[in-house]
Design a protein around this motif. Structure first.
Motif, PDB file in Angstrom:
ATOM      1  N   MET A   1      42.470  28.704  27.549  1.00  0.00           N
ATOM      2  CA  MET A   1      41.347  28.932  26.666  1.00  0.00           C
ATOM      3  C   MET A   1      41.818  29.597  25.370  1.00  0.00           C
ATOM      4  O   MET A   1      41.350  30.647  24.988  1.00  0.00           O
ATOM      5  N   GLY A  37      41.759  42.472  40.594  1.00  0.00           N
ATOM      6  CA  GLY A  37      40.600  41.768  41.160  1.00  0.00           C
ATOM      7  C   GLY A  37      40.328  40.388  40.589  1.00  0.00           C
ATOM      8  O   GLY A  37      39.180  40.057  40.282  1.00  0.00           O
ATOM      9  N   VAL A  38      41.398  39.615  40.425  1.00  0.00           N
ATOM     10  CA  VAL A  38      41.206  38.216  39.997  1.00  0.00           C
ATOM     11  C   VAL A  38      41.904  37.300  40.996  1.00  0.00           C
ATOM     12  O   VAL A  38      42.586  37.760  41.899  1.00  0.00           O
ATOM     13  N   THR A  39      41.742  35.991  40.804  1.00  0.00           N
ATOM     14  CA  THR A  39      42.384  35.043  41.717  1.00  0.00           C
ATOM     15  C   THR A  39      43.836  34.797  41.289  1.00  0.00           C
ATOM     16  O   THR A  39      44.218  35.086  40.150  1.00  0.00           O
ATOM     17  N   ARG A  41      45.267  31.982  40.761  1.00  0.00           N
ATOM     18  CA  ARG A  41      45.334  30.960  39.706  1.00  0.00           C
ATOM     19  C   ARG A  41      45.123  31.576  38.320  1.00  0.00           C
ATOM     20  O   ARG A  41      45.665  31.099  37.332  1.00  0.00           O
ATOM     21  N   THR A  42      44.323  32.616  38.267  1.00  0.00           N
ATOM     22  CA  THR A  42      44.078  33.268  36.979  1.00  0.00           C
ATOM     23  C   THR A  42      45.346  33.970  36.496  1.00  0.00           C
ATOM     24  O   THR A  42      45.702  33.893  35.315  1.00  0.00           O
ATOM     25  N   SER A  45      47.774  31.221  35.420  1.00  0.00           N
ATOM     26  CA  SER A  45      47.315  30.634  34.162  1.00  0.00           C
ATOM     27  C   SER A  45      47.543  31.590  32.988  1.00  0.00           C
ATOM     28  O   SER A  45      47.953  31.180  31.901  1.00  0.00           O
ATOM     29  N   LYS A  50      47.995  29.921  29.268  1.00  0.00           N
ATOM     30  CA  LYS A  50      46.913  28.929  29.191  1.00  0.00           C
ATOM     31  C   LYS A  50      45.539  29.590  29.156  1.00  0.00           C
ATOM     32  O   LYS A  50      44.578  29.014  28.676  1.00  0.00           O
ATOM     33  N   TYR A  51      45.451  30.780  29.712  1.00  0.00           N
ATOM     34  CA  TYR A  51      44.156  31.457  29.765  1.00  0.00           C
ATOM     35  C   TYR A  51      44.197  32.757  28.970  1.00  0.00           C
ATOM     36  O   TYR A  51      45.127  33.565  29.119  1.00  0.00           O
ATOM     37  N   THR A  52      43.191  32.952  28.137  1.00  0.00           N
ATOM     38  CA  THR A  52      43.067  34.199  27.376  1.00  0.00           C
ATOM     39  C   THR A  52      42.061  35.095  28.090  1.00  0.00           C
ATOM     40  O   THR A  52      40.893  34.726  28.226  1.00  0.00           O
ATOM     41  N   PRO A  53      42.512  36.248  28.559  1.00  0.00           N
ATOM     42  CA  PRO A  53      41.586  37.102  29.321  1.00  0.00           C
ATOM     43  C   PRO A  53      40.563  37.795  28.433  1.00  0.00           C
ATOM     44  O   PRO A  53      40.734  37.887  27.222  1.00  0.00           O
ATOM     45  N   SER A  54      39.516  38.297  29.073  1.00  0.00           N
ATOM     46  CA  SER A  54      38.532  39.093  28.344  1.00  0.00           C
ATOM     47  C   SER A  54      39.187  40.429  27.991  1.00  0.00           C
ATOM     48  O   SER A  54      40.240  40.781  28.542  1.00  0.00           O
ATOM     49  N   LEU A  57      39.569  42.583  31.147  1.00  0.00           N
ATOM     50  CA  LEU A  57      40.697  42.228  32.015  1.00  0.00           C
ATOM     51  C   LEU A  57      42.020  42.595  31.351  1.00  0.00           C
ATOM     52  O   LEU A  57      42.946  43.078  32.014  1.00  0.00           O
TER      53      LEU A  57
ATOM     54  N   GLY B  79      35.113  33.537  41.545  1.00  0.00           N
ATOM     55  CA  GLY B  79      35.989  34.586  42.057  1.00  0.00           C
ATOM     56  C   GLY B  79      36.367  35.591  40.988  1.00  0.00           C
ATOM     57  O   GLY B  79      36.685  36.738  41.287  1.00  0.00           O
ATOM     58  N   ASP B  80      36.334  35.154  39.754  1.00  0.00           N
ATOM     59  CA  ASP B  80      36.679  36.066  38.652  1.00  0.00           C
ATOM     60  C   ASP B  80      36.151  35.476  37.331  1.00  0.00           C
ATOM     61  O   ASP B  80      35.456  34.456  37.326  1.00  0.00           O
ATOM     62  N   GLU B  81      36.512  36.127  36.232  1.00  0.00           N
ATOM     63  CA  GLU B  81      35.978  35.717  34.925  1.00  0.00           C
ATOM     64  C   GLU B  81      36.428  34.319  34.514  1.00  0.00           C
ATOM     65  O   GLU B  81      35.691  33.598  33.844  1.00  0.00           O
ATOM     66  N   ARG B  82      37.647  33.931  34.926  1.00  0.00           N
ATOM     67  CA  ARG B  82      38.134  32.595  34.567  1.00  0.00           C
ATOM     68  C   ARG B  82      37.304  31.523  35.265  1.00  0.00           C
ATOM     69  O   ARG B  82      36.911  30.528  34.640  1.00  0.00           O
ATOM     70  N   GLU B  83      37.016  31.719  36.539  1.00  0.00           N
ATOM     71  CA  GLU B  83      36.203  30.743  37.270  1.00  0.00           C
ATOM     72  C   GLU B  83      34.779  30.694  36.705  1.00  0.00           C
ATOM     73  O   GLU B  83      34.149  29.633  36.676  1.00  0.00           O
ATOM     74  N   GLN B  89      31.668  25.871  31.472  1.00  0.00           N
ATOM     75  CA  GLN B  89      32.092  24.660  30.757  1.00  0.00           C
ATOM     76  C   GLN B  89      31.674  23.406  31.521  1.00  0.00           C
ATOM     77  O   GLN B  89      31.242  22.419  30.918  1.00  0.00           O
ATOM     78  N   ASP B 150      39.821  23.579  35.388  1.00  0.00           N
ATOM     79  CA  ASP B 150      40.691  24.402  36.222  1.00  0.00           C
ATOM     80  C   ASP B 150      42.157  24.036  35.975  1.00  0.00           C
ATOM     81  O   ASP B 150      43.021  24.904  35.919  1.00  0.00           O
ATOM     82  N   LYS B 152      43.251  22.567  33.223  1.00  0.00           N
ATOM     83  CA  LYS B 152      43.548  22.784  31.806  1.00  0.00           C
ATOM     84  C   LYS B 152      43.846  24.248  31.498  1.00  0.00           C
ATOM     85  O   LYS B 152      44.675  24.562  30.656  1.00  0.00           O
ATOM     86  N   GLU B 153      43.130  25.132  32.166  1.00  0.00           N
ATOM     87  CA  GLU B 153      43.285  26.566  31.850  1.00  0.00           C
ATOM     88  C   GLU B 153      44.064  27.287  32.926  1.00  0.00           C
ATOM     89  O   GLU B 153      43.546  27.716  33.899  1.00  0.00           O
TER      90      GLU B 153
END
Lengths: 85, 153
Positions: A1, A37-39, A41-42, A45, A50-54, A57, B79-83, B89, B150, B152-153
């Protein structure tokens, strides 16, 4: 993101060194995932960029990895190539 | 990801059975002006009820195995903010598809009613299938969107 801009605007994204810092501290992805407390995959990622955290986080990760948030996350892209990170 | 796949496949099966049940009911039931009525759901109705029970059990097991699954939120469980971001989306995709399908049905159903005016049962079945189909397509779109974002990110 990652946040990108079109119409000739430079590409802006958030880069990080979560993976390096985690390894420095000898933490596994599972330990970091449980701590913030995240998964899984997060975490994966996020480490791949690939992922921009809040902000929340990002602050949690900085606290958990015992580092200043500015040393953990910074703006990436062509305009930030000369960054000291 | 597993929870979304299970939830959406379960939802798709449920809507397929519900569509069959209602389609059968329309063809084999009556409701006369004098109040006399008979509703038959056939084997599809039994299969539909059986699936509701099985799916309920599957969801209860999933809730125990995967703490990120919330049975009241279903496929929107995160499960979290990413999900949560991925769900939002995927919901955008559903919104566009659902609005498009409903607009098509808004035009197609009245036109069909003119052509099938002499066959009310067939027309009612066509409406049931159109609505069921729209729901099934929406579930597939949500699942596809979720898997896409999922990855893509």
């Amino acid at each position: 993101m990652n946040f990108t801009a079109d119409r000739g605007m430079p590409i802006i994204f958030v880069d990080n060194n979560v993976s390096e810092r985690r390894k420095q501290l000898g933490l596994t992805q599972a330990q970091l995932e449980a701590a913030v407390g995240v998964t899984r995959r997060t975490i994966i990622s996020l480490e791949k960029g690939k992922y921009t955290p809040s902000l929340l986080l990002a602050l949690q990760l900085a606290q958990e990895l015992k580092v200043d948030i500015n040393d953990l996350f910074w703006l990436g892209g062509p305009e930030n190539e000369k960054s000291d990170h | 990801m597993k929870k979304v796949i299970i939830e959406q496949i379960g939802n798709i099966i449920m809507v397929i059975l519900a569509t069959w049940t209602m389609s059968y009911m329309v063809a084999n039931s009556y409701w006369h002006a004098n109040g006399e009525s008979s509703f038959r759901f056939g084997i599809y109705g039994i299969l539909f009820l059986a699936w509701l029970i099985i799916f309920g059990i599957v969801r209860a097991i999933l809730g125990r195995v995967d703490p990120s699954f919330n049975s009241s939120q279903g496929e929107l469980s995160a499960g979290d903010e990413r999900e949560k971001a991925i769900s939002q989306q995927a919901l955008r995709w559903i919104y566009h598809v659902m609005i498009t399908l409903l607009l098509i049905e808004l035009i197609a159903i009245p036109v069909l009613s003119l052509g099938m005016g002499a066959q009310p049962v067939l027309f009612a079945q066509a409406v049931v299938i159109a609505l069921g189909g729209a729901l099934i397509i929406s579930f597939i779109v949500y699942l596809s969107g979720w898997l896409y974002f999922d990855a893509k990110e």
